[in-house]
Design an enzyme around this catalytic site. Structure first.
Site, PDB file in Angstrom:
ATOM      1  CG  HIS A 173      74.419 -30.828  -6.579  1.00  0.00           C
ATOM      2  ND1 HIS A 173      73.610 -31.666  -5.843  1.00  0.00           N
ATOM      3  CD2 HIS A 173      73.694 -30.442  -7.658  1.00  0.00           C
ATOM      4  CE1 HIS A 173      72.449 -31.777  -6.458  1.00  0.00           C
ATOM      5  NE2 HIS A 173      72.459 -31.055  -7.552  1.00  0.00           N
ATOM      6  CG  ASP A 226      73.144 -25.794 -14.282  1.00  0.00           C
ATOM      7  OD1 ASP A 226      72.530 -26.245 -15.256  1.00  0.00           O
ATOM      8  OD2 ASP A 226      72.619 -25.604 -13.174  1.00  0.00           O
TER       9      ASP A 226
HETATM   10  N1  CMC Z   1      81.555 -21.164  -4.946  1.00  0.00           N
HETATM   11  C1  CMC Z   1      82.174 -20.885  -3.776  1.00  0.00           C
HETATM   12  N2  CMC Z   1      81.873 -21.466  -2.596  1.00  0.00           N
HETATM   13  C2  CMC Z   1      80.871 -22.358  -2.605  1.00  0.00           C
HETATM   14  C3  CMC Z   1      80.176 -22.699  -3.770  1.00  0.00           C
HETATM   15  C4  CMC Z   1      80.549 -22.072  -4.978  1.00  0.00           C
HETATM   16  N3  CMC Z   1      79.908 -22.355  -6.119  1.00  0.00           N
HETATM   17  N4  CMC Z   1      79.217 -23.614  -3.482  1.00  0.00           N
HETATM   18  C5  CMC Z   1      79.312 -23.834  -2.163  1.00  0.00           C
HETATM   19  N5  CMC Z   1      80.313 -23.102  -1.630  1.00  0.00           N
HETATM   20  C6  CMC Z   1      80.795 -23.105  -0.233  1.00  0.00           C
HETATM   21  C7  CMC Z   1      79.832 -22.350   0.683  1.00  0.00           C
HETATM   22  O1  CMC Z   1      80.202 -20.985   0.776  1.00  0.00           O
HETATM   23  C8  CMC Z   1      80.022 -23.092   1.977  1.00  0.00           C
HETATM   24  O2  CMC Z   1      81.255 -22.704   2.527  1.00  0.00           O
HETATM   25  P1  CMC Z   1      81.444 -22.633   4.134  1.00  0.00           P
HETATM   26  O3  CMC Z   1      81.299 -24.036   4.613  1.00  0.00           O
HETATM   27  O4  CMC Z   1      82.796 -22.058   4.327  1.00  0.00           O
HETATM   28  O5  CMC Z   1      80.356 -21.740   4.649  1.00  0.00           O
HETATM   29  C9  CMC Z   1      80.185 -24.536   1.519  1.00  0.00           C
HETATM   30  O6  CMC Z   1      80.755 -24.459   0.212  1.00  0.00           O
HETATM   31  C10 CMC Z   1      78.883 -25.324   1.479  1.00  0.00           C
HETATM   32  O7  CMC Z   1      77.982 -24.628   0.618  1.00  0.00           O
HETATM   33  P2  CMC Z   1      76.439 -24.413   0.888  1.00  0.00           P
HETATM   34  O8  CMC Z   1      76.020 -23.092   0.338  1.00  0.00           O
HETATM   35  O9  CMC Z   1      76.115 -24.707   2.326  1.00  0.00           O
HETATM   36  O10 CMC Z   1      75.852 -25.583   0.002  1.00  0.00           O
HETATM   37  P3  CMC Z   1      74.356 -25.761  -0.435  1.00  0.00           P
HETATM   38  O11 CMC Z   1      74.128 -27.216  -0.497  1.00  0.00           O
HETATM   39  O12 CMC Z   1      73.450 -24.982   0.441  1.00  0.00           O
HETATM   40  O13 CMC Z   1      74.294 -25.092  -1.885  1.00  0.00           O
HETATM   41  C11 CMC Z   1      74.524 -24.842  -4.226  1.00  0.00           C
HETATM   42  C12 CMC Z   1      74.416 -25.829  -3.060  1.00  0.00           C
HETATM   43  C13 CMC Z   1      74.426 -25.602  -5.525  1.00  0.00           C
HETATM   44  C14 CMC Z   1      73.338 -23.867  -4.169  1.00  0.00           C
HETATM   45  C15 CMC Z   1      75.869 -24.076  -4.123  1.00  0.00           C
HETATM   46  O14 CMC Z   1      76.931 -24.985  -4.235  1.00  0.00           O
HETATM   47  C16 CMC Z   1      75.986 -22.975  -5.164  1.00  0.00           C
HETATM   48  O15 CMC Z   1      75.512 -21.858  -4.928  1.00  0.00           O
HETATM   49  N6  CMC Z   1      76.600 -23.270  -6.358  1.00  0.00           N
HETATM   50  C17 CMC Z   1      76.664 -22.308  -7.424  1.00  0.00           C
HETATM   51  C18 CMC Z   1      75.327 -22.288  -8.157  1.00  0.00           C
HETATM   52  C19 CMC Z   1      75.133 -23.516  -9.025  1.00  0.00           C
HETATM   53  O16 CMC Z   1      76.012 -23.932  -9.764  1.00  0.00           O
HETATM   54  N7  CMC Z   1      73.896 -24.080  -8.972  1.00  0.00           N
HETATM   55  C20 CMC Z   1      73.513 -25.215  -9.795  1.00  0.00           C
HETATM   56  C21 CMC Z   1      73.279 -26.455  -8.984  1.00  0.00           C
HETATM   57  S1  CMC Z   1      73.153 -27.942  -9.998  1.00  0.00           S
HETATM   58  C22 CMC Z   1      71.776 -27.762 -10.997  1.00  0.00           C
HETATM   59  C23 CMC Z   1      70.490 -27.509 -10.317  1.00  0.00           C
HETATM   60  O17 CMC Z   1      70.240 -27.926  -9.190  1.00  0.00           O
HETATM   61  O18 CMC Z   1      69.659 -26.862 -10.923  1.00  0.00           O
END
Ligand code: CMC
Length: 434
Positions: A308, A366
């Site tokens: 998140h 989720d």
């Molecule tokens: N699986 C694997 N790696 C992950 C994941 C994941 N679900 N989430 C983040 N990471 C890694 C990402 O690759 C990055 O790694 P590195 O530092 O090596 O490059 C690090 O963790 C930081 O991630 P980020 O993409 O910079 O984080 P963000 O804040 O931009 O994205 C997120 C947040 C929720 C979009 C992401 O965690 C994600 O895609 N999660 C899966 C989708 C999900 O469950 N979404 C629902 C969010 S909660 C409900 C809502 O908001 O609607």
């Protein structure tokens, strides 16, 4: 606002600027950079808004490190235990918990706005039978502005209130119609004697050829999920509603934009994606393989329902849903749910894995919600629609807050341009292939 200031000096020009530091009720201070271009001739750069407060708000507070979520100051755990979705909706929209009389009047008003115009209902027949319900819902919500002209004057507080009640009341009807169209069943009209979630279940599952009795366990579970999804401060879909709304567009168009933004798998679409992922993983033995894929940067696979932007600790909503999952599945006679067992294993293994630990990736709201929706008989493609019904309350609360702010201006981000510098037009015959 405090008198603290942050001194910024540009070493190249020698220009200094005093940036006001603003303090909220709780939470980190923010640096007010709104005059930075006037004073320093530069813009700020924060492409995914990771450190940018886009507005001032009194609605919802999150402390992502401590795993705290407050609606109008009330912890979500307390609201989940003691309140109802209708009461939470009132709280978010009006700022205070309702008195008994206010709650009755609010529920009565919502109940009386549940039907949708028959012409609007006929829109559904125009969609292909396998249209995704989110496509139908966003289109029909946008179309509401073509029907309800007595609630589109954004400068009239009475119009705004009618809009608020109308959209909250009609979203379940629109969602249920999308579902009925998908499964080829006749639409079921709302029953205004039923409470919000019971009515939702009735419109969803009743058929004209037999009586339908709402299962109170299912209605309560839905009500709880709706409380947990009702608002989440400036998330992508809420920011979309604010940005669209800041242009002065009608509120139905702004909410429709929010529905579209919610659809993506990084946001509300994750609940649907989690179930697809669990089915894909299939058995506990396969977990290591999929965890390796989630860690592999060359793969597009992510552990859905994990991570998140704001929570760097347990998402408090996920904690509540995981706790009630056992109870709801048992009460519905579905406690042998293999996907729930798989999800528990997956969580346990991921939370011990260095990759997830070091990046502070925890299950989010989720991760478990889809398991409950499935147990209620709600098809996977409808999960994000369920989220949209609940989040509509938050979207509307934010839209109302923004529109009532006398300082509201159109949202208009700037950019760091990295394209071609000025160049002269070349006639087609003289162009060289690159
Ligand atoms: N699986 C694997 N790696 C992950 C994941 C994941 N679900 N989430 C983040 N990471 C890694 C990402 O690759 C990055 O790694 P590195 O530092 O090596 O490059 C690090 O963790 C930081 O991630 P980020 O993409 O910079 O984080 P963000 O804040 O931009 O994205 C997120 C947040 C929720 C979009 C992401 O965690 C994600 O895609 N999660 C899966 C989708 C999900 O469950 N979404 C629902 C969010 S909660 C409900 C809502 O908001 O609607």
């Amino acid at each position: 606002m405090t008198a603290k200031n942050f001194e910024l000096k540009n070493p190249n020009t020698g220009l200094t600027t005093s940036l006001p530091v603003r303090s909220g009720t709780i939470g980190p201070d923010v640096l007010d950079i709104s005059n930075i271009n006037r004073d320093q001739g530069v813009f700020s750069f924060d492409p995914a808004f990771g450190v940018t407060a886009s507005c001032e708000s009194k609605i919802t507070y999150i402390d992502g490190d401590a795993g705290i979520l407050l609606y109008r100051g009330y912890p979500v755990e307390e609201l989940a235990e003691k309140s109802s979705f209708m009461e939470v909706a009132y709280l978010l929209l009006y700022g205070e918990l309702p008195t008994v009389r206010q709650a009755q009047e609010f529920s009565a008003s919502i109940s009386r706005h549940t039907m949708i115009n028959e012409s609007l209902l006929r829109f559904f027949h125009g969609f292909h039978h396998n249209a995704h319900p989110m496509a139908m819902v966003s289109a029909v919500v946008a179309s509401m502005s073509a029907f309800y002209h007595d609630s589109t004057d954004i400068h009239d507080p009475r119009h705004r209130e009618i809009f608020a009640h109308r959209i909250v009341a009609k979203l379940p009807t629109i969602a249920a119609a999308a579902h009925k169209h998908s499964v080829g069943q006749p639409f079921v009209y709302p029953r205004n004697e039923l409470a919000y979630c019971s009515n939702m279940l009735s419109m969803f599952f009743a058929v004209p050829c037999e009586d339908y009795e709402v299962n109170p366990v299912a209605a309560k579970a839905l009500d709880l999920l709706f409380i947990l999804h009702a608002d989440h401060e400036q998330n992508a879909s809420t920011s979309t509603v604010r940005l669209a709304g800041s242009t002065g567009t009608n509120p139905y168009a702004a909410i429709s934009a929010g529905v579209a933004a919610l659809w993506g798998p990084a946001h509300g679409g994750a609940n649907e994606a989690v179930l697809a992922m669990l089915e894909q993983i299939g058995t506990v033995d396969n977990i290591p393989k999929y965890l390796a894929m989630a860690k592999d940067k060359s793969s597009h696979f992510r552990l859905m329902g994990f991570g998140h932007r704001v929570y760097k600790n347990f998402d408090p909503r996920a904690k509540i849903i995981r706790e009630i999952c056992h109870e709801v599945l048992a009460k519905l006679g579905r406690n042998d749910n293999p996907l729930f067992e798989l999800a528990l294993h997956l969580e346990e293994i991921a939370l011990k894995d260095e990759y997830f630990v070091s990046r502070k990736l925890y299950p989010n709201v989720d991760f478990y919600s889809g398991i409950i929706y499935s147990a209620l008989g709600i098809p996977r493609s409808m999960f994000t629609v369920m989220f949209a019904i609940a989040r509509t309350v938050g979207w509307v609360a934010h839209w109302l807050e923004m529109i009532a702010d006398p300082g509201m201006r159109i949202g208009r981000p700037r950019q760091l341009y990295t394209g071609a510098a000025r160049r002269d037009y070349v006639p087609a015959a003289l162009r060289k292939t690159a």
